[in-house]
Enzyme design. Sequence first.
Site, PDB file in Angstrom:
ATOM      1  N   CYS A  93       0.848  -1.179   0.000  1.00 16.77           N
ATOM      2  CA  CYS A  93       0.000   0.000   0.000  1.00 16.77           C
ATOM      3  C   CYS A  93       0.888   1.234   0.000  1.00 16.77           C
ATOM      4  O   CYS A  93       1.965   1.238   0.597  1.00 16.77           O
ATOM      5  CB  CYS A  93      -0.872  -0.034   1.247  1.00 16.77           C
ATOM      6  SG  CYS A  93      -1.763   1.483   1.589  1.00 16.77           S
ATOM      7  N   HIS A 225      -8.057  -3.812   2.821  1.00 21.13           N
ATOM      8  CA  HIS A 225      -7.032  -2.996   3.472  1.00 21.13           C
ATOM      9  C   HIS A 225      -7.313  -1.502   3.278  1.00 21.13           C
ATOM     10  O   HIS A 225      -7.295  -0.715   4.235  1.00 21.13           O
ATOM     11  CB  HIS A 225      -5.658  -3.373   2.906  1.00 21.13           C
ATOM     12  CG  HIS A 225      -4.532  -2.515   3.400  1.00 21.13           C
ATOM     13  ND1 HIS A 225      -3.690  -2.920   4.420  1.00 21.13           N
ATOM     14  CD2 HIS A 225      -4.111  -1.275   3.033  1.00 21.13           C
ATOM     15  CE1 HIS A 225      -2.804  -1.964   4.641  1.00 21.13           C
ATOM     16  NE2 HIS A 225      -3.030  -0.946   3.817  1.00 21.13           N
ATOM     17  N   GLU A 226      -7.570  -1.106   2.035  1.00 22.42           N
ATOM     18  CA  GLU A 226      -7.773   0.321   1.754  1.00 22.42           C
ATOM     19  C   GLU A 226      -9.036   0.852   2.426  1.00 22.42           C
ATOM     20  O   GLU A 226      -9.088   2.009   2.835  1.00 22.42           O
ATOM     21  CB  GLU A 226      -7.813   0.582   0.243  1.00 22.42           C
ATOM     22  CG  GLU A 226      -6.522   0.193  -0.497  1.00 22.42           C
ATOM     23  CD  GLU A 226      -5.254   0.863   0.046  1.00 22.42           C
ATOM     24  OE1 GLU A 226      -5.343   1.989   0.560  1.00 22.42           O
ATOM     25  OE2 GLU A 226      -4.180   0.226  -0.038  1.00 22.42           O
ATOM     26  N   HIS A 229      -8.200   2.173   5.715  1.00 21.49           N
ATOM     27  CA  HIS A 229      -7.720   3.570   5.712  1.00 21.49           C
ATOM     28  C   HIS A 229      -8.875   4.540   5.532  1.00 21.49           C
ATOM     29  O   HIS A 229      -8.944   5.570   6.196  1.00 21.49           O
ATOM     30  CB  HIS A 229      -6.738   3.805   4.556  1.00 21.49           C
ATOM     31  CG  HIS A 229      -5.397   3.166   4.743  1.00 21.49           C
ATOM     32  ND1 HIS A 229      -4.639   3.342   5.876  1.00 21.49           N
ATOM     33  CD2 HIS A 229      -4.665   2.361   3.918  1.00 21.49           C
ATOM     34  CE1 HIS A 229      -3.498   2.678   5.743  1.00 21.49           C
ATOM     35  NE2 HIS A 229      -3.490   2.069   4.569  1.00 21.49           N
ATOM     36  N   HIS A 235      -1.569   1.989   9.458  1.00 20.37           N
ATOM     37  CA  HIS A 235      -0.910   0.704   9.274  1.00 20.37           C
ATOM     38  C   HIS A 235      -0.585   0.044  10.605  1.00 20.37           C
ATOM     39  O   HIS A 235      -0.334   0.707  11.595  1.00 20.37           O
ATOM     40  CB  HIS A 235       0.376   0.872   8.457  1.00 20.37           C
ATOM     41  CG  HIS A 235       0.089   0.970   6.999  1.00 20.37           C
ATOM     42  ND1 HIS A 235       0.937   1.560   6.109  1.00 20.37           N
ATOM     43  CD2 HIS A 235      -0.965   0.525   6.276  1.00 20.37           C
ATOM     44  CE1 HIS A 235       0.414   1.495   4.896  1.00 20.37           C
ATOM     45  NE2 HIS A 235      -0.747   0.877   4.973  1.00 20.37           N
TER      46      HIS A 235
HETATM   47 ZN   LIG Z   1      -2.259   0.864   3.673  1.00 21.33          ZN
END
Ligand SMILES: [Zn+2]
Length: 512
Positions: A93, A225-226, A229, A235
Site C-alpha cells: 500500500c 485494506h484500503e 484507511h 498501518h
Molecule cells: Zn495501507
Amino acid sequence: MNGVKWLLFMCIAFLHGYVWCRTIFLEVNSPTLEELGFMRRYGYLPEEQGDFDFAYTPHSISEAVKKMQLFAGLPPTGNLDPVTRSFFKKKRCGVKDISSPSRNRRYILQQGWGKKIISYRVLNGSSTLDKERVRTLMADGLAVWAPHGGLRFQQQDDGHADIQVSFASRDHGDGFPFDGPGHVVAHAFPPPHGAMHFDDDELWGDGTSDDTDDDITDFFAVAVHEIGHALGLSHSNVKSSVMYPYYQVPVEKLHMDDILGMQELYLKDELPSSAESTESPSQSRSSLAPHFTKADYSDEEDLPDLCFTNYDTIQVIQGKIYVFEEEWVWVLSERQRIDPGFPRRFHDVFIGLPKHVTSIKTVYEKRNGNIAVFSGRVYWEFSSTFRLLRRGKLSDYGLPRYLPGLSTVFVSNYNNKTYLIEHERYWRYDEDRGRMDPGYPKEMSAWRLVPYPVDAAIIWQGDTYFFHGPRFWRFDNELVQAHRYYPLPTAQIWFPCEPTPEMGKYVTNDEP
Ligand SMILES: [Zn+2]
Ligand SMILES: *[C@@H]1O[C@H](CO)[C@@H](O)[C@H](O)[C@H]1NC(C)=O
Ligand SMILES: *[C@@H]1O[C@H](CO)[C@@H](O)[C@H](O)[C@H]1NC(C)=O
Ligand SMILES: [Zn+2]
C-alpha cells in the site's frame, strides 16, 4: 566477505585514511537511492534532508532500517540483508507506515467518520475488472468491516459519496503518483477525504483466477485494506492483521488489532468500559475532532500509574505487549508505544471472563493461537479473536490437583515448550503432543540469576525476559543465565515513563 575483511585491514593499517575507509565501508551496506526513497516515503527517514544520501549518517540510516524491519516483522538488525532488501520491492500500500516521527509517540491521532451511515461510489473499473465487478467486491469488502463499527454502507451511482473508488495510473492529481506495475498497488485517504485509488497499471484479479499467479493482484484483498484507511485506520506492524502494509493474500478475516482499531474509532462511546469516563460533558467530543487516547481516563481515580507500580503480569500476545495491573490492561505495539484506546478494563477485552476474576496473574498465547487466562486452579481459553471457548482446570495440563495456582506461564522460543511456573518450581508441557514432559517439577534456581517468584516471562523479538517487581532481566539462552548487566527498571525501558534518579542504581547487577 573476504573483501570486507581486507577493507578492515586496510582501514586499520592506514588510520589517516579514515574518511576514505568510512566511505567505502558505507558502500558495502549502503542503501540505494530507491531504498532511501522508500524509507523517506513511508516515514522511516525524515523528508527534509534532500535527495543526497550524504545528508544521512550511517547511524540514522541503520536506525531507519531497524524501524522498517520492526514494522515488517523482521529481526531489527539494521543491516540491509537480502530479505530486508526484498521488502523494498514487494507489492504494498502507498500510505505511510509512520505518519510523523513525533516526539510524543504516546498519542496517536486517529479519526473516524463520526456517523454510522457512510456512502460509497465506484467511479470506474480497470481494464481487467469491470465496474460492476468492482462494485460487488467493494460491497463484500465493506461488509467485512461494518459489524465492527456498527456501520451501514450505502452505494450510490452519482454525486459525491463519502468513499469514492477509482482506478488511475501514474500522476493522477493528488500528489501521490502511482509507480507503474508492481510495488505500490493502491492508496486511500482517511476521513473526511475518504478516496480510494487503485493503480491501473496492475493486473487486477477477482480471486477467480489462479491465486498463486504473482502478476495478478487480488482486488478484494487490497480493497479490504484500503477500506480500513478510508474508515480512519493506520498501518499495523502485526503481520496477520489486515492493516499490515505489505500485500498478503488471501484475506480471510480481520485480526484483533483491526477490530480494536474499529472499536476505538466507532464504538468507543458505546462500550461499557468507557461509560464512566465519557460521563463528563467535556469528553463528548465533536464527531471529527481529533482525540487523544489517554485523556479519556485522566479522571479515573482507580487507574494505576503504569510508571509507579508492580505489574500483575506482562505477556506478548499476537506480537503485542499486554500489561495487566488490577482490572486494567495496556497494549503496546512496541516498547514505549501504548496503542490507542488503552488502558481498558480487561473484562472488555476478554469478554465472558467471569466478573469474580478481579486480576489476571498469568496469561499466554498457546501454540495453536488460542489465549489462556489463568486464575487459581482454573483457566479460560479464548480464540485468537478473543472469543471465549472453554473453561479448563490446571489438572488438564497434568498439574497436581492440590496446586493453588500458577505464577507464570510462557512458551519458550528455544524449544517451543510451555513452562508453567509456580513460585519456586516449574513444569514443562509439550503442547504439540498434549502432555507434560517427564522429570518435572524442577527448581526455579536452574534459571540462574533470575529472581523468583517471577511475575512474568515473555519472548520479545527473539529474547526471553523475566519480570519481578519493578525490574526485569534478560535471559541468555546460550549461557543459561540472566545477562550480567540486568536488572533494569521495567517502567523506563518498556513503558513511556520519564527516567528517575533511581534508574542509576538498577543498571548493574554484580551480585551472584
Ligand atoms: Zn495501507
Ligand atoms: C477513473 O476515474 C478517475 C477519477 O475521475 C480518473 O482520474 C481516472 O482516469 C479514471 N480511470 C479510468 C481507467 O478511466
Ligand atoms: C517452533 O515452532 C515454529 C513455528 O511453529 C517453528 O518454525 C520452529 O522451527 C519451532 N522451533 C523448534 C525449536 O522446534
Ligand atoms: Zn491517489
